[in-house]
Design an enzyme around this catalytic site. Structure first.
Site, PDB file in Angstrom:
ATOM      1  N   SER A  69      23.773  28.508 -13.103  1.00 11.74           N
ATOM      2  CA  SER A  69      24.699  28.559 -14.209  1.00 11.74           C
ATOM      3  C   SER A  69      26.200  28.202 -14.065  1.00 11.74           C
ATOM      4  O   SER A  69      26.485  27.765 -12.905  1.00 11.74           O
ATOM      5  CB  SER A  69      24.869  30.200 -14.690  1.00 11.74           C
ATOM      6  OG  SER A  69      25.283  31.015 -13.864  1.00 11.74           O
ATOM      7  N   ILE A  87      29.631  26.459 -13.690  1.00 13.94           N
ATOM      8  CA  ILE A  87      30.151  25.376 -13.038  1.00 13.94           C
ATOM      9  C   ILE A  87      29.341  24.648 -12.133  1.00 13.94           C
ATOM     10  O   ILE A  87      29.027  23.597 -12.186  1.00 13.94           O
ATOM     11  CB  ILE A  87      31.482  25.845 -12.190  1.00 13.94           C
ATOM     12  CG1 ILE A  87      32.523  26.198 -12.653  1.00 13.94           C
ATOM     13  CG2 ILE A  87      32.124  24.566 -11.245  1.00 13.94           C
ATOM     14  CD1 ILE A  87      33.726  26.891 -12.235  1.00 13.94           C
ATOM     15  N   GLY A  88      28.432  25.665 -11.402  1.00  9.45           N
ATOM     16  CA  GLY A  88      27.479  24.793 -10.602  1.00  9.45           C
ATOM     17  C   GLY A  88      26.552  23.938 -11.222  1.00  9.45           C
ATOM     18  O   GLY A  88      25.953  22.895 -10.998  1.00  9.45           O
ATOM     19  N   GLY A 136      25.010  27.670  -5.857  1.00  5.91           N
ATOM     20  CA  GLY A 136      25.713  28.423  -6.915  1.00  5.91           C
ATOM     21  C   GLY A 136      25.196  27.648  -8.141  1.00  5.91           C
ATOM     22  O   GLY A 136      26.260  27.399  -8.913  1.00  5.91           O
ATOM     23  N   TYR A 165      37.442  40.293  -5.126  1.00  4.17           N
ATOM     24  CA  TYR A 165      37.531  38.961  -5.436  1.00  4.17           C
ATOM     25  C   TYR A 165      38.712  38.105  -4.942  1.00  4.17           C
ATOM     26  O   TYR A 165      38.474  37.151  -4.516  1.00  4.17           O
ATOM     27  CB  TYR A 165      37.377  38.772  -6.955  1.00  4.17           C
ATOM     28  CG  TYR A 165      37.018  37.501  -7.433  1.00  4.17           C
ATOM     29  CD1 TYR A 165      35.705  37.090  -7.414  1.00  4.17           C
ATOM     30  CD2 TYR A 165      37.945  36.512  -7.913  1.00  4.17           C
ATOM     31  CE1 TYR A 165      35.492  35.508  -7.899  1.00  4.17           C
ATOM     32  CE2 TYR A 165      37.911  35.356  -8.314  1.00  4.17           C
ATOM     33  CZ  TYR A 165      36.513  34.929  -8.448  1.00  4.17           C
ATOM     34  OH  TYR A 165      36.255  33.661  -8.758  1.00  4.17           O
TER      35      TYR A 165
END
Length: 304
Positions: free
Chosen positions: A18, A20-21, A15, A157
């Protein structure tokens, strides 16, 4: 438990195109780690690898959809084939749906679970055999404060993030039972300024936003990199998240009342967005392969 210094590690960041990753991969590379980056967005991965290499780092990209176990195993195998081993697995891939439960379709709910929960489990399954062979290492899974407390309009989520917390709790004890030096960390961010809110499917009629206060993704990345070197169990990123989870433990009905009053309007922007606007629920969308989202002027780069 003593883990390797970052500059001696091979790290997979899932991930990574884009948010945080992406910033986590850059921080690992800046500290000298060899990095395998994975996501569905090939343009995002290519630009990330180019950026890492331009800064003197070493990175390899794998295009993968984490809902497919074979594609996830390819990420781990690429790390071993390219760099000889895998020391740390960072699983950050996630998708989001903003909608009341009553208007969420079975297909949408299922897809959130496939990516956000099954994808995380697949990541641990794929990484563990390789990490075990190195003798020590880290599994770092990015969930959310919603792993402990659900927020309205995000039922699917929240369910997926609760599931991540559940399987990590069991896995952690199993690894200890085997006397393995493998740490298991659950990173739980509060509202973070990433492009997720541009890419998420929404049935709110407007573009969604993180519930304030909003924090910069670099704070989460810092917590991830620290956990790869110094084992941690659960890490909440964002002081408001710590407060919310503390209140959830002692007075959940009080949190219910708080979210009833503030948990709806706080997720709405004034920017109209149709339900038919392209989103990344089933396929990647282009144009958002960056670290920060649209809320930089409101986001904190610090947290108490």
């Amino acid at each position: 438990m003593q883990l390797k210094p970052i500059n001696q590690q091979v790290v997979a960041v899932v991930g990574a195109s884009s948010g945080i990753g992406r910033v986590a991969a850059l921080q690992f590379a800046n500290r000298g780690a060899k990095v395998v980056v994975a996501a569905r967005s090939q343009p995002g991965l290519e630009s990330l690898v180019e950026e890492i290499r331009s800064l003197g780092g070493d990175a390899t990209a794998v295009v993968a959809d984490v809902s497919d176990f074979d594609q996830v195993t390819k990420i781990a195998q690429t790390a071993v084939d390219t760099y000889g081993r895998l020391d740390t697995w960072v699983h950050n891939a996630a998708i989001e749906l903003y909608a009341a439960f009553a208007v969420t379709t079975p297909e949408e709910f299922k897809r959130i679970i496939e990516v956000n929960l099954l994808g995380q489990a697949y990541g641990a399954m794929a990484a563990l055999p390789h990490i075990k062979r190195t003798g020590r290492g880290a599994l770092i899974h990015v969930s959310s404060i919603e792993a402990k407390r659900s927020i309205p309009l995000q039922s699917a989520y929240a369910a997926s993030k609760h599931g991540v917390d559940g399987f990590l709790e069991a896995l952690r004890v199993e690894l200890k039972h085997e006397k393995l030096d493998i740490s298991v960390t659950n990173i739980m961010p509060a509202g973070i300024n990433t492009p997720l809110f541009n890419k998420a499917r929404t049935k709110l009629g407007v573009k969604p936003m993180p519930t304030p206060p909003i924090y910069q993704p670099s704070l989460v990345a810092k917590a991830i990199v620290e956990a790869a070197e110094r084992p941690k169990r659960d890490v909440v990123v964002g002081d408001v998240g710590k407060v919310l989870l503390f209140l959830q433990r002692i007075a959940p009905s009080l949190v219910d009342a708080y979210l009833l009053r503030t948990g709806f309007d706080s997720q709405y922007t004034n920017e109209p967005k149709s339900e038919n606007t392209p989103d990344n629920l089933f396929e990647p969308v282009t144009g958002y392969d960056k670290i920060e989202g649209d809320f930089s002027n409101q986001a904190r780069s610090w947290s108490l």
